[in-house]
Design a protein around this motif. Structure first.
Motif, mmCIF file in Angstrom:
data_model
loop_
_atom_site.group_PDB
_atom_site.id
_atom_site.type_symbol
_atom_site.label_atom_id
_atom_site.label_comp_id
_atom_site.label_asym_id
_atom_site.label_seq_id
_atom_site.Cartn_x
_atom_site.Cartn_y
_atom_site.Cartn_z
ATOM 1 N N SER A 196 -48.640 40.947 127.659
ATOM 2 C CA SER A 196 -48.927 41.176 129.070
ATOM 3 C C SER A 196 -48.798 39.842 129.818
ATOM 4 N N ALA A 231 -50.944 38.318 131.530
ATOM 5 C CA ALA A 231 -52.144 37.503 131.279
ATOM 6 C C ALA A 231 -52.066 36.834 129.906
ATOM 7 N N GLU A 232 -51.582 37.585 128.915
ATOM 8 C CA GLU A 232 -51.444 37.011 127.560
ATOM 9 C C GLU A 232 -50.435 35.872 127.553
ATOM 10 N N ARG A 290 -52.036 32.878 129.108
ATOM 11 C CA ARG A 290 -53.009 32.288 128.176
ATOM 12 C C ARG A 290 -52.278 31.502 127.069
ATOM 13 N N PHE A 345 -62.436 26.664 125.195
ATOM 14 C CA PHE A 345 -61.721 27.510 126.153
ATOM 15 C C PHE A 345 -60.766 28.476 125.434
ATOM 16 N N LEU A 346 -60.398 28.141 124.196
ATOM 17 C CA LEU A 346 -59.444 28.978 123.461
ATOM 18 C C LEU A 346 -60.090 29.792 122.353
ATOM 19 N N LYS A 389 -51.702 44.400 119.298
ATOM 20 C CA LYS A 389 -52.232 44.683 120.641
ATOM 21 C C LYS A 389 -53.744 44.902 120.638
ATOM 22 N N ASP A 440 -56.849 44.240 128.032
ATOM 23 C CA ASP A 440 -56.082 42.995 128.107
ATOM 24 C C ASP A 440 -56.994 41.783 128.323
ATOM 25 N N THR A 441 -58.196 42.028 128.854
ATOM 26 C CA THR A 441 -59.062 40.903 129.227
ATOM 27 C C THR A 441 -60.378 40.862 128.454
ATOM 28 N N ARG A 466 -61.989 37.569 129.718
ATOM 29 C CA ARG A 466 -61.153 36.671 130.537
ATOM 30 C C ARG A 466 -60.632 37.460 131.736
ATOM 31 N N GLN A 504 -59.495 36.391 134.398
ATOM 32 C CA GLN A 504 -58.270 35.694 134.799
ATOM 33 C C GLN A 504 -57.898 34.764 133.646
ATOM 34 N N PRO A 505 -56.610 34.415 133.507
ATOM 35 C CA PRO A 505 -56.252 33.499 132.428
ATOM 36 C C PRO A 505 -56.991 32.156 132.509
#
Lengths: 159, 424
Positions: free
Chosen positions: A94, A96-97, A100, B216-217, B321, B353-354, B388, B390-391
């Motif tokens: 995605s 966003a991915e 990141r 952060f990661l 995924k 996704d987040t 997350r 936002q990224p």
């Protein structure tokens, strides 16, 4: 009588509206899902004729610069929507991915985001000038180009 | 008779003349009317045309102004360039192509010409933590703040500098505040193609966690035992080589380093160290369009005082995924001390996704947390989530169950934290 008549009409109107809304919704979803096609391009003298989708994804994710012993620089069109669609289709990630991933690369001091160009013609200039560049165009943009320009570029086949 | 005949003829002719002359007079007046009418119309049309011309001129001026503004915003969008492309496209011969290249050679050169540049970035974390073992450790902490800069002074040359400011604000009065450390400072040269060489202070890529250890990661705030104890130094001063390649559809990234320098971290204060060296390899294979499998192997040797330390790590990673599964096993061989081993397995279940739920199981020898009296061998389990929106924005929280014991006592305690970070 009027009351009965109206009470019958209103549900019918509602039903029509619902059907119409559903149709509009279905059509809009179909439009959103309709994916653009892309053409992967390189210089006509580039040694690359075909590339695996994974290898191309690795190039665009700045995980490598070399394919089959040859170094390449990959270029993106800057238009956000088209770029996202291309990268999403290529990497199965995605937006966003992908962002990141680039942040992680940045924090590790590894790799850089691919270069971006603002216009189709700038993409063509780079592709014509260097045989170490791989770029892409939306199919509809590529089809607009004349045979003369196409002769100076090579369409890379995805294995 | 003749006179009468002539008179009659004359009268007839006169009538004829009168009859033909009278309509002519009628047509002439009609024509005059039409001419004046048409003249009026013509005048009106001329006025309208003049107005239209003025409007056209105004629009033309507006268009030119807009073109100038567009050219300022996007210099390459000169309409004449597009026009020239179209002309070139229409010519199917090399002369046209040469002309095309010549006319845009200058622009392409500008595109390709190197320009020195400098970028800045950083991220700031906020944490609230508490544990049932030591109540003095609970509280809010603005930690850490990383600031970094990457300069590109010449083609293929980069300078990277990063500082860390620890514990900017702590609600808990204990502990140090505002310590400033140079985290990384190196000169990097891009060799031919895909290889790079670094000189200076850099992080050791000793397996997955060491390579992505930034809060952060990472999916948890707590760190695996090996990293938390600094059994292998987090960073060193020396020279590092890295390269990438692809073999049989497997992406490979490898590192090798020669380094030295103390690494003050955790309880294992490395006050002195001698020459060290190491190497690491990371491999990644895309096994389907949405799933990839990875593995890592790294080795590091360092002499500290009189103890030669040999460290190795073996790790694997699976991502699709919905899942992120990672596991690493560390072995730390000590020449004049007891060997140490540790490892972890972490699982992230992505619900969107987040957002994702995380779990990590740690095991092994934890000298830092066990303290003097307890057996270093421990297990701990962490449960949490990571969000997350936002990224560049992160929220995560974790509840951790720790289990320590000795021959005659045991210490089971829980800890929890909430962490947020923003990247800029």
């Amino acid at each position: 009588m009027y009351t009965t008549h109206n009470s019958l009409r209103i549900p019918i109107l509602h039903l029509r509206l619902i059907i119409l809304s559903a149709l509009v919704l279905v059509l809009s979803i179909s439009t959103l899902n309709a994916q653009a096609e892309f053409v992967i391009l390189a210089n006509k003298d580039s040694p690359i004729e075909s590339i695996g989708k994974t290898d191309l994804a690795r190039l665009y994710l700045s995980k490598t610069k070399k394919i089959d012993g040859q170094a390449y620089r990959v270029v993106n069109l800057a238009a956000e929507d088209v770029k996202q669609e291309f990268l999403e289709d290529l990497t199965s990630m995605s937006p966003a991915e992908i962002e990141r991933h680039y942040i992680a690369q940045e924090l590790r001091g590894e790799g850089e985001k691919p270069k971006e160009v603002n216009t189709t013609k700038n993409m063509i200039f780079l592709l014509i000038k260097s045989d170490a560049i791989i770029g892409w165009l939306p199919m509809e943009e590529y089809e607009k180009l004349s045979g003369a320009l196409k002769k100076h570029m090579r369409v890379i086949r995805i294995k | 008779m003749i006179t009468k005949y002539k008179l009659v003829t004359l009268l007839a002719l006169l009538q004829c003349v009168i009859v033909t002359a009278y309509p002519n007079e009628e047509r002439q007046s009609d024509l005059e009317e039409k001419i004046s009418e048409l003249s009026a119309k013509n005048e009106a049309l001329m006025l309208a045309l003049q107005e239209q011309m003025e409007l056209f001129q105004a629009q033309q001026n507006e268009l030119e102004n807009l073109s100038k503004r567009v050219a300022k915003i996007e210099p390459d969008s000169d309409p004449s360039i597009t026009h020239e492309i179209l002309n070139t496209e229409n010519s199917a011969n090399m002369t046209g192509m040469e002309a095309f290249e010549a006319s845009f050679g200058q622009m392409t050169e500008t595109e390709e010409k190197f320009k020195p540049s400098i970028d800045f970035g950083g991220w700031l974390g906020f944490v609230y933590s508490d544990d049932s073992r030591d109540s003095t450790n609970s509280g809010f902490d603005a930690h850490p703040l990383y600031l970094y800069s990457e300069a590109h002074p010449a083609e293929r040359w980069d300078v990277f500098a990063e500082i860390e400011i620890e514990h900017i604000f702590q609600s808990n009065s204990s502990g140090t505040k505002g310590d400033l450390k140079v985290e990384r400072l190196y000169l990097q040269h891009e060799l031919a193609d895909s290889s790079k060489i670094r000189m200076g202070k850099f992080f050791l890529p000793f397996g997955y966690w060491y390579n992505l250890h930034w809060h952060f990661l990472t999916e948890t705030l707590s760190r695996p035992i090996s990293f938390n104890n600094s059994y292998v130094p987090k960073q060193q001063v020396g020279i590092e080589y890295m390269n990438t390649l692809t073999v049989n559809d497997i992406g490979i990234k490898y590192f090798a380093w020669l380094a030295d320098g103390p690494d003050l971290f955790a309880t294992n204060k490395r006050t002195e160290s001698d020459f060290s060296f190491g190497a690491a390899i990371f491999a990644e294979k895309q096994i389907s369009s949405e799933a990839k499998l990875g593995a890592t192997l790294a080795f590091h040797q360092q002499k500290e005082d009189f103890d030669t330390q040999r460290n190795a790590v073996l790790g694997m990673d699976f991502t699709n995924k919905r899942l992120e599964l990672r596991s690493e096993y560390y072995y730390h061989q000590r020449e004049i001390d007891q060997d140490l081993e540790s490892g972890y397995i972490s699982l992230k279940l992505k619900t969107s996704d987040t957002f994702g739920f995380v779990f990590r199981h740690d095991f092994g020898d934890d000298r830092k947390t066990s303290g003097e009296t307890l057996d270093a061998s421990t297990t701990s389990n962490s449960f949490g989530f990571m969000w997350r929106p936002q990224p560049h924005l992160l929220f995560k929280s974790e509840f951790r169950i720790n289990d320590f014991k000795s021959e005659d006592s045991k210490d089971n305690y829980n800890s929890w934290n909430v962490f947020s970070a923003v990247k800029f």
